[in-house]
Design a protein around this motif. Structure first.
Motif, PDB file in Angstrom:
ATOM      1  N   GLY A  49      44.304 115.152 -27.347  1.00 47.00           N
ATOM      2  CA  GLY A  49      44.102 114.704 -25.869  1.00 47.00           C
ATOM      3  C   GLY A  49      43.224 115.552 -24.994  1.00 47.00           C
ATOM      4  N   GLN A  50      42.021 114.885 -24.770  1.00 42.01           N
ATOM      5  CA  GLN A  50      41.109 115.882 -24.154  1.00 42.01           C
ATOM      6  C   GLN A  50      40.539 114.884 -23.253  1.00 42.01           C
ATOM      7  OE1 GLN A  50      37.633 116.658 -24.124  1.00 42.01           O
ATOM      8  NE2 GLN A  50      38.063 118.739 -23.195  1.00 42.01           N
ATOM      9  N   GLU A  51      39.676 115.413 -22.013  1.00 44.66           N
ATOM     10  CA  GLU A  51      38.972 114.402 -21.286  1.00 44.66           C
ATOM     11  C   GLU A  51      37.793 114.148 -21.321  1.00 44.66           C
ATOM     12  OE1 GLU A  51      37.573 115.769 -17.508  1.00 44.66           O
ATOM     13  OE2 GLU A  51      37.058 117.661 -18.015  1.00 44.66           O
ATOM     14  N   THR A  52      36.913 114.580 -22.534  1.00 47.87           N
ATOM     15  CA  THR A  52      35.748 113.818 -22.793  1.00 47.87           C
ATOM     16  C   THR A  52      35.316 113.339 -24.204  1.00 47.87           C
ATOM     17  OG1 THR A  52      34.839 116.114 -23.395  1.00 47.87           O
ATOM     18  CG2 THR A  52      34.703 115.674 -20.993  1.00 47.87           C
ATOM     19  N   THR A  53      36.320 113.663 -25.048  1.00 51.59           N
ATOM     20  CA  THR A  53      36.124 113.178 -26.374  1.00 51.59           C
ATOM     21  C   THR A  53      37.538 112.724 -26.925  1.00 51.59           C
ATOM     22  OG1 THR A  53      35.641 113.638 -28.403  1.00 51.59           O
ATOM     23  CG2 THR A  53      36.863 115.318 -27.480  1.00 51.59           C
ATOM     24  N   GLY A  54      37.454 111.931 -27.935  1.00 57.04           N
ATOM     25  CA  GLY A  54      38.527 111.124 -28.501  1.00 57.04           C
ATOM     26  C   GLY A  54      38.948 109.926 -27.461  1.00 57.04           C
ATOM     27  N   ALA A  55      40.402 109.501 -27.572  1.00 54.84           N
ATOM     28  CA  ALA A  55      40.670 108.330 -26.644  1.00 54.84           C
ATOM     29  C   ALA A  55      40.688 108.614 -25.318  1.00 54.84           C
ATOM     30  CB  ALA A  55      42.304 108.143 -27.008  1.00 54.84           C
ATOM     31  N   GLY A  56      41.130 110.103 -24.842  1.00 56.18           N
ATOM     32  CA  GLY A  56      40.951 110.249 -23.359  1.00 56.18           C
ATOM     33  C   GLY A  56      39.400 110.165 -22.873  1.00 56.18           C
ATOM     34  N   GLY A  57      38.874 110.672 -23.646  1.00 56.84           N
ATOM     35  CA  GLY A  57      37.035 110.696 -23.164  1.00 56.84           C
ATOM     36  C   GLY A  57      36.717 109.257 -23.148  1.00 56.84           C
ATOM     37  N   LEU A  58      37.166 108.306 -23.951  1.00 56.65           N
ATOM     38  CA  LEU A  58      36.929 106.831 -23.930  1.00 56.65           C
ATOM     39  C   LEU A  58      37.511 106.406 -22.428  1.00 56.65           C
ATOM     40  CD1 LEU A  58      35.873 104.259 -24.778  1.00 56.65           C
ATOM     41  CD2 LEU A  58      37.912 103.899 -25.998  1.00 56.65           C
ATOM     42  N   ALA A  59      38.750 106.593 -22.161  1.00 54.63           N
ATOM     43  CA  ALA A  59      39.416 106.525 -20.811  1.00 54.63           C
ATOM     44  C   ALA A  59      38.502 106.467 -19.851  1.00 54.63           C
ATOM     45  CB  ALA A  59      40.785 106.847 -20.818  1.00 54.63           C
ATOM     46  N   LYS A  60      38.206 108.022 -19.714  1.00 58.62           N
ATOM     47  CA  LYS A  60      37.342 108.508 -18.695  1.00 58.62           C
ATOM     48  C   LYS A  60      35.718 107.785 -18.587  1.00 58.62           C
ATOM     49  CE  LYS A  60      36.047 112.773 -16.512  1.00 58.62           C
ATOM     50  NZ  LYS A  60      34.787 112.328 -15.778  1.00 58.62           N
ATOM     51  N   ALA A  61      35.314 107.377 -19.645  1.00 58.44           N
ATOM     52  CA  ALA A  61      34.122 106.523 -19.763  1.00 58.44           C
ATOM     53  C   ALA A  61      34.159 105.305 -19.157  1.00 58.44           C
ATOM     54  CB  ALA A  61      33.352 106.450 -21.273  1.00 58.44           C
ATOM     55  N   LEU A  62      35.426 104.625 -19.578  1.00 54.31           N
ATOM     56  CA  LEU A  62      35.610 103.129 -19.215  1.00 54.31           C
ATOM     57  C   LEU A  62      35.756 103.022 -17.452  1.00 54.31           C
ATOM     58  CD1 LEU A  62      38.088 101.674 -21.739  1.00 54.31           C
ATOM     59  CD2 LEU A  62      35.682 101.520 -21.796  1.00 54.31           C
ATOM     60  N   ARG A  63      36.542 104.073 -17.097  1.00 50.97           N
ATOM     61  CA  ARG A  63      36.724 104.579 -15.596  1.00 50.97           C
ATOM     62  C   ARG A  63      35.398 104.739 -14.993  1.00 50.97           C
ATOM     63  NH1 ARG A  63      40.920 107.839 -17.229  1.00 50.97           N
ATOM     64  NH2 ARG A  63      39.869 109.413 -16.508  1.00 50.97           N
ATOM     65  N   THR A  64      34.574 105.401 -15.433  1.00 57.22           N
ATOM     66  CA  THR A  64      33.503 105.925 -14.865  1.00 57.22           C
ATOM     67  C   THR A  64      32.223 105.279 -14.778  1.00 57.22           C
ATOM     68  OG1 THR A  64      34.543 108.211 -15.451  1.00 57.22           O
ATOM     69  CG2 THR A  64      32.211 108.378 -14.687  1.00 57.22           C
ATOM     70  N   VAL A  65      31.977 104.622 -15.738  1.00 55.66           N
ATOM     71  CA  VAL A  65      30.567 103.968 -16.033  1.00 55.66           C
ATOM     72  C   VAL A  65      30.290 102.961 -14.948  1.00 55.66           C
ATOM     73  CG1 VAL A  65      29.079 102.566 -17.506  1.00 55.66           C
ATOM     74  CG2 VAL A  65      30.099 104.667 -18.439  1.00 55.66           C
ATOM     75  N   PRO A  66      31.041 102.119 -14.471  1.00 53.06           N
ATOM     76  CA  PRO A  66      30.914 100.974 -13.683  1.00 53.06           C
ATOM     77  C   PRO A  66      30.821 101.867 -12.114  1.00 53.06           C
ATOM     78  CG  PRO A  66      32.754 100.297 -14.842  1.00 53.06           C
ATOM     79  CD  PRO A  66      32.750 101.834 -15.487  1.00 53.06           C
ATOM     80  N   VAL A  67      31.536 102.900 -12.091  1.00 49.55           N
ATOM     81  CA  VAL A  67      31.373 103.393 -10.628  1.00 49.55           C
ATOM     82  C   VAL A  67      29.785 104.054 -10.561  1.00 49.55           C
ATOM     83  CG1 VAL A  67      32.193 105.180  -9.008  1.00 49.55           C
ATOM     84  CG2 VAL A  67      33.803 103.588 -10.496  1.00 49.55           C
ATOM     85  N   VAL A  68      29.722 104.778 -11.521  1.00 41.66           N
ATOM     86  CA  VAL A  68      28.249 105.396 -11.450  1.00 41.66           C
ATOM     87  C   VAL A  68      26.981 104.432 -11.431  1.00 41.66           C
ATOM     88  CG1 VAL A  68      26.757 106.669 -13.062  1.00 41.66           C
ATOM     89  CG2 VAL A  68      29.071 107.712 -12.659  1.00 41.66           C
ATOM     90  N   LEU A  69      27.421 103.445 -12.007  1.00 39.80           N
ATOM     91  CA  LEU A  69      26.261 102.438 -12.096  1.00 39.80           C
ATOM     92  C   LEU A  69      26.155 101.725 -10.616  1.00 39.80           C
ATOM     93  CD1 LEU A  69      26.426 100.559 -15.666  1.00 39.80           C
ATOM     94  CD2 LEU A  69      24.662 102.399 -14.853  1.00 39.80           C
ATOM     95  N   ASP A  70      27.176 101.684 -10.080  1.00 40.10           N
ATOM     96  CA  ASP A  70      27.336 101.053  -8.738  1.00 40.10           C
ATOM     97  C   ASP A  70      26.611 102.116  -7.729  1.00 40.10           C
ATOM     98  OD1 ASP A  70      28.113  99.392  -6.298  1.00 40.10           O
ATOM     99  OD2 ASP A  70      29.153 101.159  -5.733  1.00 40.10           O
TER     100      ASP A  70
END
Length: 421
Positions: free
Chosen positions: A104-125
């Motif tokens: 369980g980690q915020e930047t890699t593994g499943a937790g990192g994927l969750a952060k990417a899914l939340r973050t990429v659309p917001v950053v692109l906007d």
């Protein structure tokens, strides 16, 4: 010169402000805009930021706003340091993967994927808003997962470079151990964001003497302790892996360790509460010592160096950044984003050549790059199947049953942040 910091209400920000104040000759900022939707935090951080500038005699103007469009308008560079969902979402990223026996980690593994899914659309906007107001502005991304976010920005045609503080942290620590000036230490730093190795530690520049063998022979215990890995691993590799490699090299032991203690997010949330109380003290006019425990050490120096180079104000001749591969690592696609030493100027970052990598490192880099490609597709287009495939591809997951269970948990815990869920 105008800079904007999106996520300016972060408790990290005084570290950045302190660097801007100390290094104002390198990066002469006339206006600094802190942008954040959390008005209460922004007021506290903004107040301390102005006091730090005043104490250090910085003539620049600091503005706070919750309006992204107004904040980034006419900015020469925009720094992104946001966290979608805050520490509460991070806490979830660090806990539910453990239920399936995965890190369980915020930047890699499943937790990192969750952060990417939340973050990429917001950053692109945000990046599109920057492009509308000033298409020539540089975007410097410090938002994790930096590699995936930077790749999303570059593929969308934005002027972007990714930044992480791991390399500058190593540079400073190695310089202290070797008793040399930090600027004299050049790292042969290679890999992906949070998946890197120091394959050489050179004195004076890319062609300098390699002091890595001396470093490991004389200070191996200190280096290993800092990585929280057994010295045997470092000695057998003969290189210095990043701290994040412990999640790969010691996966099961780390999972058991994480199950026995509070999440890092819980620790950081408590620190943030204390820091915000401190920031509200009108007599405080410097970054507090507690901030060093928050993370992000030397972030300000790295950010100033990178911004100065991109904006034509000098900067170090070589910097570790996240940028497009373009053949630097020939076993990766050209559009992959890698983390290496590069020369940086007003045209962007150009990676230095990298010697052929040992398959031990090249294989893992290629594997994680494949995951990052799938993760970006899931972040851009959504869908349970895309999430599942990204998890199945990640070497910290890799099993069908785990990927199925983690997909369900990821979507359940992040539904409010996923437009397609």
């Amino acid at each position: 010169m105008k800079l904007a910091v999106v996520g300016g209400g972060s408790t990290y920000t005084p570290e950045l402000i302190d660097g801007f104040a100390r290094l104002r000759d390198t990066l002469p900022i006339e206006e600094l805009v802190l942008v954040d939707p959390a008005a209460d935090r922004l007021e506290l951080v903004g107040g301390l930021a102005r006091r730090i500038f005043a104490k250090q005699g910085h003539p620049g103007r600091i503005v706070t706003t919750s309006d992204v469009d107004a904040g980034v308008a006419d900015a020469d560079a925009v720094l992104l340091q946001l966290r979608v969902g805050g520490q509460a979402a991070r806490n979830q990223d660090e806990t539910w993967p453990l239920e399936c026996g995965c890190v369980g980690q915020e930047t890699t593994g499943a937790g990192g994927l969750a952060k990417a899914l939340r973050t990429v659309p917001v950053v692109l906007d945000i990046a599109e808003r920057v492009r509308r107001t000033n298409p020539n502005a540089w975007i410097i991304d410090f938002t994790n997962p930096v590699g995936i976010v930077t790749r999303a920005l570059l593929q969308a045609g934005h002027k972007a470079v990714g930044l992480c503080n791991v390399a500058i942290g190593f540079q400073r620590k190695f310089a202290k151990l070797l008793d040399v000036a930090p600027g004299d230490v050049h790292l042969d730093h290679v890999g992906l964001n949070h998946l890197t190795w120091e394959t050489g530690v050179r004195l004076g520049g890319p062609g300098g003497d390699d002091l890595l063998p001396k470093l490991l022979a004389e200070h191996g215990d200190a280096v290993a302790a800092d990585l929280r890995m057994p010295r045997e691993i470092v000695d057998r590799l003969g290189v210095v892996p990043s701290y994040y490699l412990r999640y790969f090299y010691q996966h099961d032991a780390v999972v058991e360790e994480l199950k026995t203690k509070p999440s890092r997010a819980a620790e950081v949330a408590e620190m943030e509460r204390e820091l915000l109380k401190m920031y509200g003290d009108p007599t405080l006019d410097e970054k507090p010592e507690l901030l060093a425990k928050r993370g992000g050490a030397f972030y300000s120096e790295a950010a100033v160096d990178l911004a100065a180079s991109l904006l034509g104000n000098g900067g170090s001749p070589y910097q570790v950044v996240n940028t497009v591969n373009n053949g630097t690592l020939p076993f990766l696609p050209d559009d992959a984003v890698i983390e290496v030493q590069a020369t940086v100027d007003g045209k962007g970052a150009k990676p230095l050549s990298v010697p052929k990598l040992d398959p031990l490192y090249a294989g893992l880099i290629a594997n994680v790059t494949g995951y990052e490609d799938l993760a970006l597709q899931a972040a851009l287009h959504g869908g349970r199947d895309r999430v599942f495939k990204a998890l199945l591809a990640h070497p910290l997951v890799g099993q069908y049953t785990y990927a199925e269970q983690l997909t369900d948990r990821l979507i359940a815990h992040n539904r409010e942040h996923l437009a397609w869920a």
